[in-house]
Design an enzyme around this catalytic site. Sequence first.
Site, mmCIF file in Angstrom:
data_model
loop_
_atom_site.group_PDB
_atom_site.id
_atom_site.type_symbol
_atom_site.label_atom_id
_atom_site.label_comp_id
_atom_site.label_asym_id
_atom_site.label_seq_id
_atom_site.Cartn_x
_atom_site.Cartn_y
_atom_site.Cartn_z
ATOM 1 N N PRO A 91 45.504 82.997 38.267
ATOM 2 C CA PRO A 91 46.585 81.989 38.211
ATOM 3 C C PRO A 91 47.724 82.385 37.267
ATOM 4 C CG PRO A 91 44.609 81.164 37.109
ATOM 5 C CD PRO A 91 44.243 82.466 37.746
ATOM 6 N N GLU A 118 35.172 81.011 34.027
ATOM 7 C CA GLU A 118 36.322 80.739 33.172
ATOM 8 C C GLU A 118 37.376 81.852 33.275
ATOM 9 O OE1 GLU A 118 36.958 78.036 31.837
ATOM 10 O OE2 GLU A 118 38.717 78.643 30.679
ATOM 11 N N ARG A 156 48.581 90.745 59.120
ATOM 12 C CA ARG A 156 49.392 90.409 60.299
ATOM 13 C C ARG A 156 50.688 91.203 60.355
ATOM 14 N NH1 ARG A 156 53.289 86.627 59.673
ATOM 15 N NH2 ARG A 156 53.001 85.627 61.686
ATOM 16 N N ASP A 171 59.809 85.246 61.275
ATOM 17 C CA ASP A 171 59.051 84.226 60.561
ATOM 18 C C ASP A 171 59.836 83.704 59.362
ATOM 19 O OD1 ASP A 171 56.759 84.202 62.027
ATOM 20 O OD2 ASP A 171 55.696 85.644 60.784
HETATM 21 C C1 LIG Z 1 38.648 78.650 37.242
HETATM 22 S S1 LIG Z 1 39.680 80.045 37.480
HETATM 23 C C2 LIG Z 1 39.960 80.587 35.829
HETATM 24 C C3 LIG Z 1 41.229 80.054 35.258
HETATM 25 C C4 LIG Z 1 41.518 80.599 33.861
HETATM 26 N N1 LIG Z 1 40.618 80.012 32.907
HETATM 27 C C5 LIG Z 1 42.948 80.276 33.463
HETATM 28 O O1 LIG Z 1 43.186 79.198 32.910
HETATM 29 O O2 LIG Z 1 43.852 81.085 33.750
HETATM 30 C C6 LIG Z 1 38.560 81.195 38.127
HETATM 31 C C7 LIG Z 1 39.174 82.304 38.966
HETATM 32 O O3 LIG Z 1 39.801 81.763 40.113
HETATM 33 C C8 LIG Z 1 40.867 82.594 40.535
HETATM 34 N N2 LIG Z 1 42.071 81.772 40.641
HETATM 35 C C9 LIG Z 1 42.230 80.516 40.181
HETATM 36 N N3 LIG Z 1 43.443 80.048 40.454
HETATM 37 C C10 LIG Z 1 44.098 80.996 41.128
HETATM 38 C C11 LIG Z 1 45.399 81.102 41.660
HETATM 39 N N4 LIG Z 1 46.284 80.121 41.575
HETATM 40 N N5 LIG Z 1 45.744 82.238 42.306
HETATM 41 C C12 LIG Z 1 44.864 83.255 42.406
HETATM 42 N N6 LIG Z 1 43.609 83.223 41.903
HETATM 43 C C13 LIG Z 1 43.220 82.111 41.260
HETATM 44 C C14 LIG Z 1 40.979 83.708 39.502
HETATM 45 O O4 LIG Z 1 40.335 84.849 40.013
HETATM 46 C C15 LIG Z 1 40.254 83.134 38.327
HETATM 47 O O5 LIG Z 1 39.708 84.121 37.502
#
Ligand SMILES: C[S@@+](CC[C@H](N)C(=O)[O-])C[C@H]1O[C@@H](n2cnc3c(N)ncnc32)[C@H](O)[C@@H]1O
Length: 247
Positions: A91, A118, A156, A171
């Site tokens: 994220p 986490e 795609r 697109d």
């Molecule tokens: C619960 S999340 C961890 C969030 C982290 N503690 C933070 O606050 O940045 C668990 C995993 O989900 C994935 N993930 C969560 N949100 C995402 C997003 N918006 N885009 C891509 N991957 C995401 C990532 O691989 C991340 O390590």
Amino acid sequence: MMKIDVLTIFPDMFSGVFGHSILKKAAEKSAVQYNVVNFRDYADNKHQTVDDYPYGGGAGMVLKPQPLFDAVASLKEQADSDKTRVILLCPQGKQYDQKMAEELASEEHLIFVCGHYEGYDERIREHVVTDEISIGDYVLTGGELGAMVVIDSVVRLLPEVLGNQESHMKDSFSTGLLEHPHYTRPSDFRGMKVPEVLLQGNHKLIEEWRNKEALRRTLVRRPDLLEKIELTKEQEKWLNEIKKEYE
Ligand SMILES: C[S@@+](CC[C@H](N)C(=O)[O-])C[C@H]1O[C@@H](n2cnc3c(N)ncnc32)[C@H](O)[C@@H]1O
């Protein structure tokens, strides 16, 4: 052929997505090869543990470096390509868009690393990963859904995957604008009519209508996109006409 490796501790999640529709056909046509790997298999401890408590305390578990370092090294060794993009779904990464999809579609080997819990040990981010991608400003439970979104949008775009290459060139976002509306038969559905111009077979007028409606859509729904592209003189003229309709 593009090779896509996915590192996850939930490999079964991918069978649905890779086993249907365009992504399945892409593999059948040998445009892409998928390889989903459980990185637990690379854990060098007796119980194949991939996570551990965070130094400094706090809630949640953290993915250990060793399994992912070794899994990525092994996948790189197995690949024909000497240029690999290792993509961490995260994220905190760069927000994903169509331009990034187009860029990734020109690569030969992609490895997707799906985080969970986490987060992951920071040394994975610093030493293994080449790209960090976020699919939006919200938090998922794991990187799997994010990897599926990215893979779908990349595959795609590969040559031969969509029979008609034009279909993705127009697109939304590929042109910098949202796409024009579509209609199919019947021309009159319960009193709701298809715009007359689409029924008359004049391709020049149809093209002009589509271009104008793409501009209208973008102006109404995503005016921010108009600031990022250079419009032709003709598009500027149409846009001004459309804006007047809304005054
Ligand atoms: C619960 S999340 C961890 C969030 C982290 N503690 C933070 O606050 O940045 C668990 C995993 O989900 C994935 N993930 C969560 N949100 C995402 C997003 N918006 N885009 C891509 N991957 C995401 C990532 O691989 C991340 O390590």
